[in-house]
Enzyme design. Structure first.
Site, PDB file in Angstrom:
ATOM      1  CB  SER A  16      -6.854 -15.168-127.612  1.00  0.00           C
ATOM      2  OG  SER A  16      -7.094 -14.107-128.715  1.00  0.00           O
ATOM      3  CE  LYS A  17       0.714 -12.695-126.063  1.00  0.00           C
ATOM      4  NZ  LYS A  17       0.649 -11.941-124.612  1.00  0.00           N
ATOM      5  NE  ARG A  18      -8.237 -12.972-132.451  1.00  0.00           N
ATOM      6  CZ  ARG A  18      -9.726 -12.740-132.144  1.00  0.00           C
ATOM      7  NH1 ARG A  18     -10.129 -11.362-132.727  1.00  0.00           N
ATOM      8  NH2 ARG A  18     -10.508 -13.455-131.349  1.00  0.00           N
TER       9      ARG A  18
END
Ligand code: GLU
Ligand code: ZN
Length: 422
Positions: free
Chosen positions: A254-256
Site C-alpha cells: 500500500s501507500k505506506r
C-alpha cells in the site's frame, strides 16, 4: 491444430493503475508472447460510480512505458471490437435473457429497503449477509404485477442450492466450493449495466480468451463464474490466480510502502527495463537464483508452471539495485540523453536550458557507477550546468562551526596548509 494462446488485461478504470495490477498485465503479456499468441486490452468500465476519466489514459501509458504492446484493444480495434464494456451492453443483456429463458437466472424486484431489512435481520441472528432468494420462485403473474408497479428489476443468477463446484487453477491446483455458501448474486443491475461476473465471462468467451490471469482476491468469485459458464453451456478458459504482493513487512502492498502506481515509479527515475525485470520476478522465477533477466529471456522462458502460490514481496531496495544495474548497462550516450532530459525537467526554472549535451556526455561517466535513479541527477550533476548555484551560509558551514565562525576559518587555514605542498 491447437488454438493460439490469447490473454487479456482487463482493468477497471477506477484510478491510476497500481503496480500490482500491472504485474498481472505483464504476466498476461509474457504468456501471450511466449506462445506467439495475442495479448488483448479490454476496459471493464461497468461500475459507473467508480469510473475515473483519467484512468484509461493512465492504463495505456503504464503499459506503453513498460513496452507491453497489445494486439487488440480500444484504440487499435480488432476482430472482437468494441473493447470497452460500456459499449457492449447488448451482449450482456442477451446473455442475461438467455439465462432467464433457460431457468438459470431470474428478475428480482426487491427494493433497497427490503434488502436492508433482510440484512439487518441476518446481522441480528449473526448470519452471513445473503440475499434471501425472495424472488427466485415468483410466478409469472407475480412478476408481471411487480413490473407493472414500475419497479426496475435486477437479474440474479439462480445458484444451485446443493453440490459443490470444482475447478482447476493453473497455479493453485484443484479448488472446491460448497454451492450452499454462494448466494443468488446479481448479474445485471437495474440500470442495464452488467456486473463484473457476467460481463467478463461474455467477453472472455466472445474474445476467445484461452487463459485468464488475475489477482488472488478473485479466487472466491471463481465458483460463481464456473457456474455461469456451465449454465451458458460454454467451456471456461484456463484460470490462474496470481500470488498476492506484500510489502517487506508482510502486509498488503500500500501507500505506506512508497509509490503504488507504475507511473510514479517512472517519475522517480526507474528505467522501464528495470521495472519490467522487477515485476516479472514478483511470483515467477527462472531458476530460484537469477535476478537480472532480459526481456528476451523472460519471453523465452515464461510459463505458468514456475509461478508460485506464496505471496511475492515487493522489495524496493531490490528494485533500486536492479535499476542501478540497468543504468550501468545503458550505453553512455543514451544515458547522457536520459540524464539531460531529467535535468531539464528537475532543475529550477531559472537554470539554463536546453542542457548542453556535450557537457552531459562528459559528466555521465562520472555519475554512472553511483547513480541508482534518474531523479538523483539534479543533486549529483547540477553544478556541471549551472554556475549560479547559491549555497547558503548554513549549507557551506558544518554544523559544528555554524555559530563559531572563528573556528571555521581556523579549520580552513589548516586545510590550506595541508594542501600547500601538493
Ligand atoms: N476488472 C477486473 C479488475 O480490474 C478484472 C479482473 C479479471 O482480470 O478478470 O480487477
Ligand atoms: Zn428479490
Amino acid at each position: 491444430m491447437t488454438e493460439p494462446v490469447r490473454t487479456r488485461y482487463a482493468p477497471s478504470p477506477t484510478g491510476i493503475p497500481h503496480v500490482g495490477n500491472i504485474r498481472t498485465a505483464l504476466f498476461d503479456w509474457l504468456l501471450a508472447r511466449h506462445f506467439g499468441g495475442q495479448f488483448i486490452l479490454r476496459i471493464e468500465d461497468t461500475d459507473r460510480q467508480r469510473y475515473d476519466p483519467r484512468a484509461v489514459d493512465a492504463i495505456m501509458e503504464s503499459l506503453r512505458w513498460l513496452g507491453l504492446d497489445w494486439d487488440e484493444g480500444p484504440d487499435v480495434g480488432g476482430p472482437h471490437a468494441p473493447y470497452v464494456e460500456s459499449e457492449r451492453l447488448d451482449m450482456y443483456k442477451a446473455a442475461a435473457g438467455d439465462l432467464i429463458a433457460r431457468g438459470h437466472a431470474y428478475r428480482c424486484y426487491c427494493s433497497p429497503e427490503r434488502l436492508e431489512q433482510v440484512r439487518a435481520e441476518q446481522q441480528r441472528r449473526k448470519e452471513p449477509p445473503k440475499y434471501d432468494r425472495h424472488c427466485r420462485d415468483l410466478s409469472d403473474a407475480e412478476a408481471r404485477e411487480r413490473a407493472e408497479l414500475g419497479t426496475k428489476p435486477v437479474v440474479r443468477f439462480k445458484t444451485p442450492l446443493a453440490d459443490v463446484t470444482r475447478f482447476h487453477d493453473e497455479i493453485r491446483g484443484e479448488i472446491e466450493f460448497d454451492n450452499a455458501t454462494l448466494d443468488d448474486f446479481i448479474i445485471l443491475k437495474s440500470d442495464g449495466y452488467p456486473t463484473y461476473h457476467l460481463a467478463h465471462i461474455v467477453d472472455d468467451h466472445d474474445m476467445r480468451i484461452t487463459h485468464v490471469l488475475r489477482g488472488d482476491e478473485w479466487v472466491s468469485s471463481a465458483p460463481r463464474h464456473l457456474l455461469i459458464y456451465q449454465a451458458l453451456g460454454w467451456t471456461p478458459p484456463k484460470i490462474a490466480h496470481l500470488p498476492i504482493i506484500l510489502g517487506p513487512d508482510k502486509s498488503k502492498l500500500s501507500k505506506r510502502h512508497g509509490a503504488t502506481s507504475a507511473l510514479e515509479y517512472r517519475d522517480r527515475g526507474y528505467l522501464p527495463d528495470a521495472m519490467f525485470n522487477f515485476l516479472g520476478l514478483l511470483g515467477w522465477s527462472l531458476d530460484d537464483k537469477t535476478v537480472v533477466i532480459s526481456r528476451e529471456e523472460f519471453v523465452r522462458n515464461f510459463d505458468l508452471s514456475r509461478v508460485v502460490r506464496n505471496p511475492a514481496i515487493f522489495d524496493v531496495e531490490k528494485l533500486d539495485w536492479l535499476n542501478g544495474v540497468y543504468i550501468r548497462e545503458t550505453p553512455d550516450d543514451r544515458l547522457a540523453e536520459l540524464l539531460a532530459e531529467r535535468l531539464e525537467q528537475d532543475l529550477p526554472a531559472s537554470a539554463p536550458r536546453p542542457i548542453d549535451r556535450d557537457i552531459a556526455r562528459k559528466a555521465t561517466p562520472l555519475v554512472k557507477e553511483r547513480i541508482k535513479r534518474l531523479d538523483e541527477a539534479v543533486a549529483m550533476m547540477d553544478f556541471f550546468f549551472w554556475d549560479e548555484l547559491h549555497y547558503s551560509r548554513e549549507e557551506l558551514l558544518a554544523k559544528a562551526f555554524r555559530d563559531e565562525p572563528a573556528k571555521a576559518s581556523e579549520a580552513l587555514r589548516r586545510v590550506l596548509d595541508a594542501l600547500e605542498p601538493l
